[in-house]
Each structure stands twice: as C-alpha cells, then as structure tokens.
Design an enzyme around this catalytic site. Sequence first.
Site, PDB file in Angstrom:
ATOM      1  N   SER A 283       0.821  -1.220   0.000  1.00 17.73           N
ATOM      2  CA  SER A 283       0.000   0.000   0.000  1.00 17.73           C
ATOM      3  C   SER A 283       0.849   1.262   0.000  1.00 17.73           C
ATOM      4  CB  SER A 283      -0.924   0.004   1.220  1.00 17.73           C
ATOM      5  OG  SER A 283      -1.892  -1.005   1.118  1.00 17.73           O
TER       6      SER A 283
ATOM      7  N   HIS B  64      -4.032  -1.795  -5.040  1.00 14.71           N
ATOM      8  CA  HIS B  64      -3.668  -3.156  -5.443  1.00 14.71           C
ATOM      9  C   HIS B  64      -4.857  -4.041  -5.134  1.00 14.71           C
ATOM     10  CE1 HIS B  64      -3.402  -3.915  -1.167  1.00 14.71           C
ATOM     11  NE2 HIS B  64      -2.586  -2.867  -1.070  1.00 14.71           N
TER      12      HIS B  64
END
Length: 452
Positions: free
Chosen positions: A102, A324
């Site tokens: 992240s 993602h």
Amino acid sequence: MRKKVWVIATIFMLVAGSVIGISTTNTSADSGKQKHNSGNNGKVKNVIVMIGDGMGPAYTTAYRYMQDDPFTMQMEKTIFDKHFVGMAKTYPEDSEENVTDSAAAATSMAAGIKTYNGAISVDNDKEPVGTVLESAKKNGMATGLVATSQVNHATPAAFGAHDVSRHNYNDIADDYFDDMINGKHKVDVILGGGTTYFDREDRNLINDFKEDGYNYVTSTEELLENENDQLLGLFAPVGLPKAIDRKESTPSLEDMTTAALEQLSQDKDGFFLMVEGSQIDWAGHANDSVSAMSEMEDFARAFETVIEFAKENGHTQVVLTADHSTGGFSVGRDGAYNFNPEAIKAAERTPEFMAQEITDGESVEDVLAEYVSFDFTDEELASIKEAASKNDFDTLYGAISEVFNNRAGVGFTTSGHTGIDVPVYAYGPKSEVFSGLIDNTDIANEVFGFLK
C-alpha cells in the site's frame, strides 16, 4: 446491363455501409463521452481521489452480485460501474519485490513516482518527493484526508507525510502537525482512527492540534455538529470497526466524507481530498468475504456522496481506484459455477466480531444464533467449535469466515497482495485522462496538472 446494375448496387451498399458505420461510430463516441466526461467540461477547481485499498476487480464484481435484483433478467449497474473508465498498473520499483504494497502504491498516486515497498512519499534514495496534497496547499487550497484505518496508515500517510518506513506510525502522526507549508499545517481535515498514535506518553498531538485551532471530535454526533474549517476526528484507537460492526456513535465513511466536503468546499480557492476505504484490504488479508462486502458497501456510499457533490458543483474532478488487489479474491470456487450473495447477507456482524464474542466467553451456539440468519450444519458447527477449543483468535476467525466463503462460493488464493491491474473510475471535467490502461503514477501526474 447486368454488370451495370451490379456496379450500381455495389456502390449503394458501400455508401449505405459507410453511413451506417459513421452513425454507429458517432453514437458510440457520444456514449463514451457521456460516460467518461460527465460533469462540467470547464476548469477543475476541486480534486477528490478515492482509494479502495485492496479493491481488485473481483471485489467490484462481487459487489455487483450483492446488489443485483434477482427478479430482473439483467444484472444492474452499481455506482462503480456507472463511472468505469479503465484499469491501472500497480507494480512498484523495488529490488526484491514486484508486487506492490500500500505504501509504494499510495506514493505513486500521491507523488507520481515508482518507489520501494514501505516507502511513504520518498524515492529509492529515501529522499522526500512532493505530493498532490502538498501542491494543493501551496496553491492556497484546503486539504483533507479521510480513512477507516488509522489516519497515519500507509495510504493517507503517503499523501500527507514523508518517511522511509510506513511502520513509523508515531513519526508520521508527528509530521501531520510539524510539517508546515507557508506557515500552515498541511492537512485541514483529518478523519479516521488512530488515537493511540496521537495521544502518547511522549506527546499529545490532540492537544497540539486543539491549541492551533482545530476542532477535535470523537463521535458521529460531534462530527455532524462541527462548523470549524480545521478538524481532527479520531474515532478509534487504531482502525475503525468494520462497517456492519459499528455503533451509531462511530461514523461511517459516508459520514466522514460528507463532513469533509462541507468544510473543505467553503474554501474559495478549492480543495484536495483523499478518501480511503481502508479495510477492504484488511478483509482481504483475513480472507473474510463478509467483512469485504461490508466495507465495499461503506465505500460505495461514500462514492455516491462524492458523485452527488461533484454533479452539483460542476468543477470537481473525482478519480477512484485501488492501490492493489488483496487476497486473490475470486467469485466462484472449487469448480462450482455459482456465487451465492445470500450467504454473505445472512451475517449481521462480521466473523471477526463473532470470533471476539466467543473469545470473550460467549458460547459458539449463542453467538452464531444471534448474528447469523441461516442454520449451521453439524459439520460447520463442529469446525467452529474445534477452532474455538484452540484458544487462538485468528484460527477461530478463519474458521467462521470459511463457512461464509464456502456457502457463498468465494475463494482466496493468498493472505497477501496480488499484482493484477485494478479498475479506475472517474467523474468530472477531465475524466477522459484516466481512461484506458494507465499507470498508477498517471493519477498523481494528472492531478498535479489540474492543480497548476
């Protein structure tokens, strides 16, 4: 004569085909323009970036199944589907890993560069790189960060701070107060979890913010009553409870987004706002489909709020994507060609919540009977009881989650991230720049352009 007729007929068919082709193409183009360039085609004054952490394409597909009306032939579009424009590549620039975390992904979307996993808006030389939020503040705009994680978690941190490691939570929290632009704090509105990091033995950042004029709120009621243009709202020690586990005193992502918009939109110079549905990712890591869909609903409602604001405003650019995908989430599993949303809808609380209740001393049967509307089979009940006997929270949480996953037809391949492309959604004057296959760095670089 026959040859002449054939030639005339051929010419007629070619001309007719060309006209039909032009007509079809124009219709398609108009439809695409309507879809991607929704909103006022003028200047961008405000920018809203929304990030569904971990929200790969299977999550939005599963959410569509969850929202589907079973009495209609076609599957209805969700708020996401209505504004779909393309996909984004997410890979990092890391010497050891080529699937992003992240922090690296958020840095790409905040600063427009590729970097290593764990980096908070620093490059591979560990030097700070300017972010879109900082650019907005330099231009005199109001700024905001909203998240359902702690507000100093990787994604919000990459927009409002700089650090060599995402795990330096205290330092990142300090940055929100200490780092100034033109003598002013970078972030005007900060909403999410994280009291643990703001009220510490070594420093009380909450008091620091209050002394500098910020209104500090800790509940939904206080949030909705706020009239201060600088606002710090912390509603949990770390992350907020999952959406279906929250009490009314804890705000939804929609509540926090609404409050942020009300305050930031008062700035005559415009604003930049980042909103994260943080715990879609956490649900994916835990392989928990119930929590995942709960968080998707929370995120979708916040998106609806943003779209309504942008439609009314006319000069707000919205872009929504994921950093993602998490968990290798799949719609369908074990060779069965079915997905059953009703199994997920049967849960009134998350498996995490139920596991905690059992860990705290409640019986397995009582907890399941209170929070789940279907009857468990003897086999399902035995698997949960066996997990409970091990006195390990994660084992119990996983056993309860697996019952819902199995009944729903949801599969997971990993407890980590995957490297697949993620969907991109947009609304506003310049939405076309996000269409097609883009890189996650393009999001930041286009936003930098809007802010010039």
